[in-house]
Design a protein around this motif. Sequence first.
Motif, PDB file in Angstrom:
ATOM      1  N   VAL A 169       0.838  -1.193   0.000  1.00  0.00           N
ATOM      2  CA  VAL A 169       0.000   0.000   0.000  1.00  0.00           C
ATOM      3  C   VAL A 169       0.874   1.245   0.000  1.00  0.00           C
ATOM      4  O   VAL A 169       1.817   1.350   0.795  1.00  0.00           O
ATOM      5  CB  VAL A 169      -0.924   0.022   1.239  1.00  0.00           C
ATOM      6  CG1 VAL A 169      -1.774   1.295   1.264  1.00  0.00           C
ATOM      7  CG2 VAL A 169      -1.819  -1.214   1.268  1.00  0.00           C
ATOM      8  N   GLU A 170       0.553   2.176  -0.890  1.00  0.00           N
ATOM      9  CA  GLU A 170       1.139   3.515  -0.827  1.00  0.00           C
ATOM     10  C   GLU A 170       0.312   4.309   0.180  1.00  0.00           C
ATOM     11  O   GLU A 170      -0.871   4.574  -0.040  1.00  0.00           O
ATOM     12  CB  GLU A 170       1.088   4.187  -2.190  1.00  0.00           C
ATOM     13  CG  GLU A 170       1.704   5.579  -2.207  1.00  0.00           C
ATOM     14  CD  GLU A 170       1.572   6.235  -3.561  1.00  0.00           C
ATOM     15  OE1 GLU A 170       2.602   6.343  -4.253  1.00  0.00           O
ATOM     16  OE2 GLU A 170       0.447   6.607  -3.933  1.00  0.00           O
ATOM     17  N   VAL A 171       0.921   4.670   1.296  1.00  0.00           N
ATOM     18  CA  VAL A 171       0.187   5.260   2.417  1.00  0.00           C
ATOM     19  C   VAL A 171      -0.112   6.730   2.132  1.00  0.00           C
ATOM     20  O   VAL A 171       0.773   7.503   1.794  1.00  0.00           O
ATOM     21  CB  VAL A 171       0.989   5.117   3.725  1.00  0.00           C
ATOM     22  CG1 VAL A 171       0.232   5.749   4.890  1.00  0.00           C
ATOM     23  CG2 VAL A 171       1.276   3.645   4.014  1.00  0.00           C
ATOM     24  N   ARG A 172      -1.388   7.093   2.288  1.00  0.00           N
ATOM     25  CA  ARG A 172      -1.806   8.487   2.132  1.00  0.00           C
ATOM     26  C   ARG A 172      -1.995   9.169   3.485  1.00  0.00           C
ATOM     27  O   ARG A 172      -1.924  10.397   3.566  1.00  0.00           O
ATOM     28  CB  ARG A 172      -3.099   8.562   1.323  1.00  0.00           C
ATOM     29  CG  ARG A 172      -2.977   8.016  -0.095  1.00  0.00           C
ATOM     30  CD  ARG A 172      -2.097   8.887  -0.971  1.00  0.00           C
ATOM     31  NE  ARG A 172      -1.912   8.332  -2.299  1.00  0.00           N
ATOM     32  CZ  ARG A 172      -2.758   8.515  -3.320  1.00  0.00           C
ATOM     33  NH1 ARG A 172      -3.876   9.200  -3.134  1.00  0.00           N
ATOM     34  NH2 ARG A 172      -2.498   7.985  -4.501  1.00  0.00           N
ATOM     35  N   ALA A 173      -2.275   8.403   4.528  1.00  0.00           N
ATOM     36  CA  ALA A 173      -2.457   8.965   5.869  1.00  0.00           C
ATOM     37  C   ALA A 173      -2.274   7.861   6.904  1.00  0.00           C
ATOM     38  O   ALA A 173      -2.660   6.718   6.669  1.00  0.00           O
ATOM     39  CB  ALA A 173      -3.846   9.594   6.013  1.00  0.00           C
ATOM     40  N   ALA A 174      -1.694   8.233   8.058  1.00  0.00           N
ATOM     41  CA  ALA A 174      -1.458   7.274   9.138  1.00  0.00           C
ATOM     42  C   ALA A 174      -1.633   7.981  10.475  1.00  0.00           C
ATOM     43  O   ALA A 174      -0.901   8.926  10.786  1.00  0.00           O
ATOM     44  CB  ALA A 174      -0.062   6.671   9.043  1.00  0.00           C
ATOM     45  N   GLY A 175      -2.603   7.554  11.259  1.00  0.00           N
ATOM     46  CA  GLY A 175      -2.841   8.163  12.556  1.00  0.00           C
ATOM     47  C   GLY A 175      -1.773   7.792  13.567  1.00  0.00           C
ATOM     48  O   GLY A 175      -1.067   6.789  13.423  1.00  0.00           O
ATOM     49  N   ILE A 176      -1.648   8.610  14.620  1.00  0.00           N
ATOM     50  CA  ILE A 176      -0.753   8.296  15.724  1.00  0.00           C
ATOM     51  C   ILE A 176      -1.590   8.117  16.990  1.00  0.00           C
ATOM     52  O   ILE A 176      -2.704   8.634  17.088  1.00  0.00           O
ATOM     53  CB  ILE A 176       0.346   9.356  15.926  1.00  0.00           C
ATOM     54  CG1 ILE A 176      -0.240  10.680  16.448  1.00  0.00           C
ATOM     55  CG2 ILE A 176       1.090   9.588  14.614  1.00  0.00           C
ATOM     56  CD1 ILE A 176       0.826  11.708  16.822  1.00  0.00           C
ATOM     57  N   ASN A 177      -1.047   7.372  17.970  1.00  0.00           N
ATOM     58  CA  ASN A 177      -1.833   6.957  19.120  1.00  0.00           C
ATOM     59  C   ASN A 177      -1.025   6.991  20.412  1.00  0.00           C
ATOM     60  O   ASN A 177       0.193   6.779  20.383  1.00  0.00           O
ATOM     61  CB  ASN A 177      -2.351   5.533  18.889  1.00  0.00           C
ATOM     62  CG  ASN A 177      -3.263   5.452  17.690  1.00  0.00           C
ATOM     63  OD1 ASN A 177      -4.406   5.871  17.742  1.00  0.00           O
ATOM     64  ND2 ASN A 177      -2.744   4.917  16.581  1.00  0.00           N
ATOM     65  N   PRO A 178      -1.689   7.214  21.561  1.00  0.00           N
ATOM     66  CA  PRO A 178      -0.974   7.240  22.840  1.00  0.00           C
ATOM     67  C   PRO A 178      -0.227   5.951  23.143  1.00  0.00           C
ATOM     68  O   PRO A 178       0.841   5.979  23.766  1.00  0.00           O
ATOM     69  CB  PRO A 178      -2.094   7.490  23.852  1.00  0.00           C
ATOM     70  CG  PRO A 178      -3.144   8.216  23.086  1.00  0.00           C
ATOM     71  CD  PRO A 178      -3.098   7.624  21.710  1.00  0.00           C
ATOM     72  N   GLY A 179      -0.759   4.808  22.719  1.00  0.00           N
ATOM     73  CA  GLY A 179      -0.071   3.551  22.974  1.00  0.00           C
ATOM     74  C   GLY A 179       1.313   3.494  22.355  1.00  0.00           C
ATOM     75  O   GLY A 179       2.217   2.819  22.877  1.00  0.00           O
ATOM     76  N   GLU A 180       1.495   4.208  21.246  1.00  0.00           N
ATOM     77  CA  GLU A 180       2.809   4.241  20.603  1.00  0.00           C
ATOM     78  C   GLU A 180       3.822   5.020  21.431  1.00  0.00           C
ATOM     79  O   GLU A 180       5.023   4.724  21.394  1.00  0.00           O
ATOM     80  CB  GLU A 180       2.659   4.836  19.198  1.00  0.00           C
ATOM     81  CG  GLU A 180       1.880   3.923  18.269  1.00  0.00           C
ATOM     82  CD  GLU A 180       1.103   4.623  17.185  1.00  0.00           C
ATOM     83  OE1 GLU A 180       0.285   3.953  16.532  1.00  0.00           O
ATOM     84  OE2 GLU A 180       1.293   5.842  16.992  1.00  0.00           O
ATOM     85  N   ILE A 181       3.334   5.995  22.192  1.00  0.00           N
ATOM     86  CA  ILE A 181       4.214   6.717  23.113  1.00  0.00           C
ATOM     87  C   ILE A 181       4.722   5.767  24.189  1.00  0.00           C
ATOM     88  O   ILE A 181       5.917   5.754  24.513  1.00  0.00           O
ATOM     89  CB  ILE A 181       3.465   7.898  23.761  1.00  0.00           C
ATOM     90  CG1 ILE A 181       3.020   8.904  22.699  1.00  0.00           C
ATOM     91  CG2 ILE A 181       4.346   8.569  24.815  1.00  0.00           C
ATOM     92  CD1 ILE A 181       2.090   9.979  23.235  1.00  0.00           C
ATOM     93  N   ALA A 182       3.819   4.962  24.739  1.00  0.00           N
ATOM     94  CA  ALA A 182       4.205   4.030  25.794  1.00  0.00           C
ATOM     95  C   ALA A 182       5.213   3.005  25.300  1.00  0.00           C
ATOM     96  O   ALA A 182       6.172   2.662  26.004  1.00  0.00           O
ATOM     97  CB  ALA A 182       2.966   3.334  26.335  1.00  0.00           C
ATOM     98  N   ILE A 183       5.028   2.522  24.063  1.00  0.00           N
ATOM     99  CA  ILE A 183       5.972   1.548  23.500  1.00  0.00           C
ATOM    100  C   ILE A 183       7.320   2.197  23.253  1.00  0.00           C
ATOM    101  O   ILE A 183       8.369   1.669  23.652  1.00  0.00           O
ATOM    102  CB  ILE A 183       5.406   0.952  22.202  1.00  0.00           C
ATOM    103  CG1 ILE A 183       4.198   0.063  22.510  1.00  0.00           C
ATOM    104  CG2 ILE A 183       6.482   0.150  21.462  1.00  0.00           C
ATOM    105  CD1 ILE A 183       3.438  -0.382  21.287  1.00  0.00           C
ATOM    106  N   ARG A 184       7.322   3.364  22.616  1.00  0.00           N
ATOM    107  CA  ARG A 184       8.584   4.028  22.269  1.00  0.00           C
ATOM    108  C   ARG A 184       9.368   4.496  23.485  1.00  0.00           C
ATOM    109  O   ARG A 184      10.599   4.456  23.517  1.00  0.00           O
ATOM    110  CB  ARG A 184       8.293   5.209  21.329  1.00  0.00           C
ATOM    111  CG  ARG A 184       9.514   5.985  20.862  1.00  0.00           C
ATOM    112  CD  ARG A 184       9.573   7.334  21.539  1.00  0.00           C
ATOM    113  NE  ARG A 184       8.367   8.088  21.228  1.00  0.00           N
ATOM    114  CZ  ARG A 184       7.869   9.035  22.013  1.00  0.00           C
ATOM    115  NH1 ARG A 184       8.443   9.324  23.169  1.00  0.00           N
ATOM    116  NH2 ARG A 184       6.770   9.691  21.690  1.00  0.00           N
ATOM    117  N   SER A 185       8.664   4.904  24.541  1.00  0.00           N
ATOM    118  CA  SER A 185       9.355   5.373  25.747  1.00  0.00           C
ATOM    119  C   SER A 185       9.895   4.229  26.585  1.00  0.00           C
ATOM    120  O   SER A 185      10.745   4.436  27.454  1.00  0.00           O
ATOM    121  CB  SER A 185       8.390   6.206  26.600  1.00  0.00           C
ATOM    122  OG  SER A 185       7.372   5.387  27.153  1.00  0.00           O
ATOM    123  N   GLY A 186       9.401   3.014  26.349  1.00  0.00           N
ATOM    124  CA  GLY A 186       9.794   1.869  27.154  1.00  0.00           C
ATOM    125  C   GLY A 186       8.885   1.625  28.338  1.00  0.00           C
ATOM    126  O   GLY A 186       9.103   0.687  29.113  1.00  0.00           O
TER     127      GLY A 186
END
Length: 312
Positions: free
Chosen positions: A38-55
């Motif tokens: 898929v050629e991405v036209r839009a991708a949302g961001i989410n609070p859960g991704e903050i928790a994963i990225r921060s550890g």
Amino acid sequence: MAIPQTYRAVRFHEYGDAGVLNVEELPLTAPGPGEVLVEVRAAGINPGEIAIRSGATKDLFPATFPSGQGSDLAGVVLAVGDGVEDPQVGEEVLGWSGARSSQASHVVVPAGQLIPKPAALGWEEAGALYVAGVTAYAAVRAVTPIAGDTVAVSAAAGGVGSLVVQMLRARGVRVLGIASQANREWLEGLGVVLVEYGDGLAGRLREAAGADGIDAFIDLFGPEYVELAVELGIPRHRIETVISFEAAARLGVKAEGSAGATSQEVLADVADRVATRDLNLLVAATYPLEKVADAFRDLERRHTRGKIVLIP
């Protein structure tokens, strides 16, 4: 359609704040059997991704470095692997990645994780829909609301909360929306009773609920609200949190997030309701992919009404 040899993707190589996020150029691989490019036209961001990225959730959801990021996506099919009959090349789709990879210019996902994008649904809405939509669906289902119930919702104006309160109102539920005064006009326009967060919240909730009390509680913010719901005497089988897993286990309440409702059928139902404006999915802001760190700093302020979306 021409298929590029490389693509751009959000990556991080260590746990940390938003500053560890970078956009890197990587080789683009062809879709395998059962997969779709898929050629991405839009991708949302989410609070859960903050928790994963921060550890913060590394014991539950560890990252493997270098890690990609993102679940929500909407775009156009560029290629399909062997055995894929649907979707077809050129079709507009939305869906999800289970491999933390959607915040990118292109993504390869299994065909079963995509649905056709309704024509009436804009790219930004479509790209922000998966996590918020299925999480809201799961949270509402978990507390078994019926017409006439009173249900309290924390973070009621956020990306998930804004859908939860609308789904509850559609069922004839009286909703106590915990949010800031800045969200009063919007929430009251939906028929939601604003209850301002902060010191003294328990008393304000009791006063707003009246003599019949609160029948159920949906937490979309943090463990303090799960503890508050128990303090208020709400039956534990009617307390749901989508984020406070430790508190849920400790206190014996529900934690039925997006995983329990993830399916093409649920996503299609929510997408159709947004496309027909039975539900209003708010897009608070958009950022180019290269500004992903700024997008997450915006989200981390925790005062966003609706969703923030990356545009590759």
